[in-house]
Design a protein around this motif. Structure first.
Motif, PDB file in Angstrom:
ATOM      1  N   UNK A  61      19.811   5.200 -32.495  1.00  0.00           N
ATOM      2  CA  UNK A  61      21.139   5.016 -31.903  1.00  0.00           C
ATOM      3  C   UNK A  61      22.044   6.195 -32.239  1.00  0.00           C
ATOM      4  N   UNK A  62      23.113   6.316 -31.456  1.00  0.00           N
ATOM      5  CA  UNK A  62      24.110   7.380 -31.580  1.00  0.00           C
ATOM      6  C   UNK A  62      25.445   6.741 -31.955  1.00  0.00           C
ATOM      7  N   UNK A  63      26.106   7.264 -32.990  1.00  0.00           N
ATOM      8  CA  UNK A  63      27.417   6.770 -33.410  1.00  0.00           C
ATOM      9  C   UNK A  63      28.416   7.919 -33.363  1.00  0.00           C
ATOM     10  N   UNK A  64      29.568   7.684 -32.776  1.00  0.00           N
ATOM     11  CA  UNK A  64      30.642   8.668 -32.791  1.00  0.00           C
ATOM     12  C   UNK A  64      31.924   8.008 -33.285  1.00  0.00           C
ATOM     13  N   UNK A  65      32.407   8.476 -34.431  1.00  0.00           N
ATOM     14  CA  UNK A  65      33.665   8.001 -34.996  1.00  0.00           C
ATOM     15  C   UNK A  65      34.780   8.978 -34.622  1.00  0.00           C
ATOM     16  N   UNK A  90      21.586  13.918 -25.677  1.00  0.00           N
ATOM     17  CA  UNK A  90      21.807  13.201 -24.408  1.00  0.00           C
ATOM     18  C   UNK A  90      22.767  12.032 -24.608  1.00  0.00           C
ATOM     19  N   UNK A  91      22.705  11.410 -25.774  1.00  0.00           N
ATOM     20  CA  UNK A  91      23.456  10.174 -26.021  1.00  0.00           C
ATOM     21  C   UNK A  91      24.952  10.399 -26.181  1.00  0.00           C
ATOM     22  N   UNK A 146      31.665  17.121 -25.443  1.00  0.00           N
ATOM     23  CA  UNK A 146      30.457  17.936 -25.586  1.00  0.00           C
ATOM     24  C   UNK A 146      29.886  17.771 -26.981  1.00  0.00           C
ATOM     25  N   UNK A 147      28.579  17.885 -27.079  1.00  0.00           N
ATOM     26  CA  UNK A 147      27.926  17.718 -28.376  1.00  0.00           C
ATOM     27  C   UNK A 147      28.434  18.739 -29.389  1.00  0.00           C
ATOM     28  N   UNK A 148      28.750  19.964 -28.943  1.00  0.00           N
ATOM     29  CA  UNK A 148      29.184  20.990 -29.892  1.00  0.00           C
ATOM     30  C   UNK A 148      30.600  20.758 -30.410  1.00  0.00           C
ATOM     31  N   UNK A 149      31.285  19.732 -29.894  1.00  0.00           N
ATOM     32  CA  UNK A 149      32.603  19.370 -30.414  1.00  0.00           C
ATOM     33  C   UNK A 149      32.513  18.371 -31.570  1.00  0.00           C
ATOM     34  N   UNK A 150      31.328  17.812 -31.776  1.00  0.00           N
ATOM     35  CA  UNK A 150      31.144  16.782 -32.798  1.00  0.00           C
ATOM     36  C   UNK A 150      30.627  17.388 -34.091  1.00  0.00           C
ATOM     37  N   UNK A 151      30.927  16.713 -35.193  1.00  0.00           N
ATOM     38  CA  UNK A 151      30.440  17.113 -36.515  1.00  0.00           C
ATOM     39  C   UNK A 151      29.433  16.080 -37.009  1.00  0.00           C
TER      40      UNK A 151
END
Length: 211
Positions: free
Chosen positions: A33-37, A80-81, A94-99
């Motif tokens: 799974x993918x988690x974004x806080x 992709x997630x 975008x993925x490159x904006x996430x840490x």
């Protein structure tokens, strides 16, 4: 309607098959799974955002959870997630904006919709500093009942057991064509959250302070 398919894995992380979602949760197969806080900075300190899961969800309906999250469908990569953020919250990311905040092994059991579930996940966790107010989000009504924000330090105190509840502001999801949801005030307690391990919540929250 055909059921969503998930890739499943053994304890060594090797893919061992592709299985329908219901079977994955019924039999407790390990999946990804993918988690974004999401956090934002305000004049009152850093805030953290929680989503409220819809009552129709097949695990922990109506509970408060990660800002945006989802299972990886069969064949998907973690990159992709990232689509989950825009799908659930209406915000392109975008993925490159996430840490990256690391990987968490998660296990929980429960009952939803009269069915027992076993949820075993390897969760790929990310943080995102995004200085947008609640009213900028467009929630996916089928998945997300509401979006709430509270002080990050308050959230840490709650999960450390120092306080019983924390003040929060929220918006409800609205049907397409309805008027924009108004911000309201409420409070959140530990019992309302998806039962991830407290130490996992706290590790993430403390990492979010450093974004």
């Amino acid at each position: 309607m055909s059921q969503e398919l998930f890739d499943i894995y053994d304890e060594q992380g090797q893919k061992i098959g592709t299985v329908p979602r219901d079977e994955v949760h019924a039999k407790g197969y390990l999946h990804h799974s993918f988690h974004c806080w999401i956090v934002r900075d305000t004049g009152q300190g850093r805030k953290i955002l929680f989503q409220k899961r819809q009552d129709s969800k097949d695990t922990f309906p109506g509970h408060f959870d990660i800002t945006a999250a989802g299972h990886l469908s069969a064949g998907e990569t973690v990159a992709d997630a990232v689509r989950e953020v825009e799908e659930e919250l209406g915000i392109p990311v975008r993925m490159d904006e996430l840490t990256s905040l690391g990987v968490i092994d998660y296990y929980a059991t429960g009952t939803a919709g009269g069915k027992t579930f076993i949820d075993r996940e390897k969760c790929f966790v990310f943080g995102y500093l995004l200085n947008l107010p609640l009213t900028s989000y467009r929630l996916q009504e089928e998945e997300v009942a509401g979006l709430y924000e509270t002080g990050l330090e308050d959230a840490i105190s709650l999960f450390e057991g120092n306080i019983d509840s924390i003040p929060a502001s929220g918006i409800h999801s609205v049907k397409e064509g309805q008027a924009e949801s108004k911000i309201f005030d409420t409070s959140l307690s530990l019992q309302q959250f998806v039962p991830h391990k407290y130490e996992d919540y706290l590790r993430v929250f403390k990492a979010l302070k450093e974004l």
